[in-house]
Motif scaffolding. Structure first.
Motif, PDB file in Angstrom:
ATOM      1  N   GLN A  41      13.649  29.014  -5.930  1.00 38.48           N
ATOM      2  CA  GLN A  41      14.382  27.765  -5.789  1.00 38.48           C
ATOM      3  C   GLN A  41      14.561  27.362  -4.321  1.00 38.48           C
ATOM      4  OE1 GLN A  41      17.950  27.452  -8.327  1.00 38.48           O
ATOM      5  NE2 GLN A  41      17.238  29.244  -9.450  1.00 38.48           N
ATOM      6  N   LYS A 139      20.559  25.355   1.040  1.00 38.29           N
ATOM      7  CA  LYS A 139      19.243  24.738   0.872  1.00 38.29           C
ATOM      8  C   LYS A 139      18.918  23.972   2.140  1.00 38.29           C
ATOM      9  CE  LYS A 139      20.710  20.741  -1.947  1.00 38.29           C
ATOM     10  NZ  LYS A 139      20.419  20.004  -3.194  1.00 38.29           N
ATOM     11  N   ILE A 161      24.880  25.540  -1.000  1.00 38.86           N
ATOM     12  CA  ILE A 161      24.558  25.098  -2.363  1.00 38.86           C
ATOM     13  C   ILE A 161      25.818  24.934  -3.213  1.00 38.86           C
ATOM     14  CG2 ILE A 161      22.239  26.084  -2.329  1.00 38.86           C
ATOM     15  CD1 ILE A 161      23.342  28.377  -4.099  1.00 38.86           C
ATOM     16  N   GLU A 165      28.964  18.178  -2.751  1.00 34.45           N
ATOM     17  CA  GLU A 165      27.958  17.122  -2.654  1.00 34.45           C
ATOM     18  C   GLU A 165      26.534  17.659  -2.531  1.00 34.45           C
ATOM     19  OE1 GLU A 165      30.551  13.637  -0.436  1.00 34.45           O
ATOM     20  OE2 GLU A 165      29.391  15.022   0.808  1.00 34.45           O
ATOM     21  N   ASP A 167      24.193  18.567  -4.480  1.00 27.76           N
ATOM     22  CA  ASP A 167      23.146  18.007  -5.331  1.00 27.76           C
ATOM     23  C   ASP A 167      22.605  16.682  -4.800  1.00 27.76           C
ATOM     24  OD1 ASP A 167      23.382  20.147  -7.011  1.00 27.76           O
ATOM     25  OD2 ASP A 167      24.575  19.113  -8.536  1.00 27.76           O
ATOM     26  N   GLN A 168      23.389  16.012  -3.962  1.00 24.43           N
ATOM     27  CA  GLN A 168      22.957  14.718  -3.427  1.00 24.43           C
ATOM     28  C   GLN A 168      22.068  14.867  -2.193  1.00 24.43           C
ATOM     29  OE1 GLN A 168      26.156  11.685  -3.200  1.00 24.43           O
ATOM     30  NE2 GLN A 168      27.493  13.246  -4.091  1.00 24.43           N
ATOM     31  N   ASN A 170      18.824  16.480  -0.560  1.00 25.30           N
ATOM     32  CA  ASN A 170      17.557  17.132  -0.857  1.00 25.30           C
ATOM     33  C   ASN A 170      16.547  17.047   0.275  1.00 25.30           C
ATOM     34  OD1 ASN A 170      18.013  17.917  -3.769  1.00 25.30           O
ATOM     35  ND2 ASN A 170      18.410  15.711  -3.892  1.00 25.30           N
TER      36      ASN A 170
END
Length: 288
Positions: A41, A139, A161, A165, A167-168, A170
């Motif tokens: 991942q 990430k 991670i 926020e 997930d917003q 990338n």
């Protein structure tokens, strides 16, 4: 998952911070923490050296056995970064990716400069103010290529991670979209943070342009390969201490009793000096 063990006196040159895993095994934050928390991942482990808003220049002691975190020393004095107006200390949680190494004998084909002989640096931009020695999972979003006194010094931009926020975020463009001004401030901080020491502004490859996630991943993988050669003594160590407790096949692998002996040579943790009040002052770049 990881625990810290402090030794020596705080705010003195004797202070050291060591890491242990959940079984109590002493670890090198440079060599024994895995680079990947989840390779499938693309989640990385980050060792936090300097929590956001703080000013003590803490770093992994690359040339000491088991590489504890200690405060950098300059001209015999503990090193602090100035609060360059309008900033207060470090403006991110600052640290390193374990099991990476910027090889000083390798001229980076992307920047034209050799590496700085350290693990690759990380600026974590999340909400939480981390603690010194904390190992978090991040990430990667992108990277900035600082040229620091003639050496390549990559700065990886990442986010925890577990951030609300996360997930917003990338890629690097998401930072500018969701935290406008943060990247510009980061370039400005790195450009000017050595001015109070009488040094010139730092320079950047790519005219200070941030590179995206895919670019950053290639840089990380390259520095991981350099680390592999280092830990197996397939490359000149350049003063780096490779003592570790978990890397199978490494010539510098040491036993747990030997690791304990290294740690126990230092005094138990205690409170040392208080920091000077003037360290909280802002520094203004006064143009003549």
């Amino acid at each position: 998952m990881y625990m810290v063990e402090e030794r020596g006196l705080s705010n003195t040159t004797s202070y050291r911070l060591y890491l242990r895993n959940s079984q109590g095994q002493i670890l090198s934050p440079f060599h024994d923490i895995p680079l990947w928390a989840s390779e499938s991942q693309n989640v990385f482990n980050m060792v936090v050296e300097v929590p956001r808003w703080t000013i003590a220049k803490m770093e992994i002691a690359t040339m000491e056995p088991l590489n504890p975190i200690k405060q950098d020393i300059k001209k015999g004095n503990l090193r602090f970064v100035a609060n360059i107006f309008p900033y207060k200390g470090y403006i991110w949680n600052y640290g390193a990716l374990p099991q990476t190494w910027e090889d000083p004998k390798h001229t980076d084909e992307l920047t034209g400069y050799a590496g700085d002989n350290d693990p690759i640096d990380v600026c974590e931009i999340g909400t939480k103010v981390c603690t010194r020695g904390e190992v978090i999972q991040v990430k990667v979003l992108g990277t900035l290529a600082l040229i620091d006194e003639g050496e390549t010094d990559w700065k990886i931009i990442a986010i925890d991670i577990k951030d609300p926020e996360a997930d917003q975020f990338n890629n690097i463009d998401d930072v500018e979209r969701l935290k406008p001004g943060y990247l510009t401030a980061s370039v400005d901080w790195f450009k000017r943070y050595k001015l109070p020491d009488g040094k010139p502004e730092n320079q950047f490859a790519f005219d200070g342009e941030f590179k995206d996630k895919d670019f950053a991943m290639k840089v990380i993988k390259s520095t991981h390969a350099f680390w592999k050669a280092l830990i197996m003594k397939q490359a000149p160590t350049e003063g780096i201490n490779c003592t570790n407790t978990t890397v199978s096949g490494s010539p510098s692998l040491c036993s747990e009793p030997d690791a304990a002996t290294i740690l126990n040579k230092l005094p138990e943790f205690g409170m040392g000096d208080s920091t000077a009040a003037n360290l909280d002052q802002w520094w203004f770049d006064k143009k003549n």
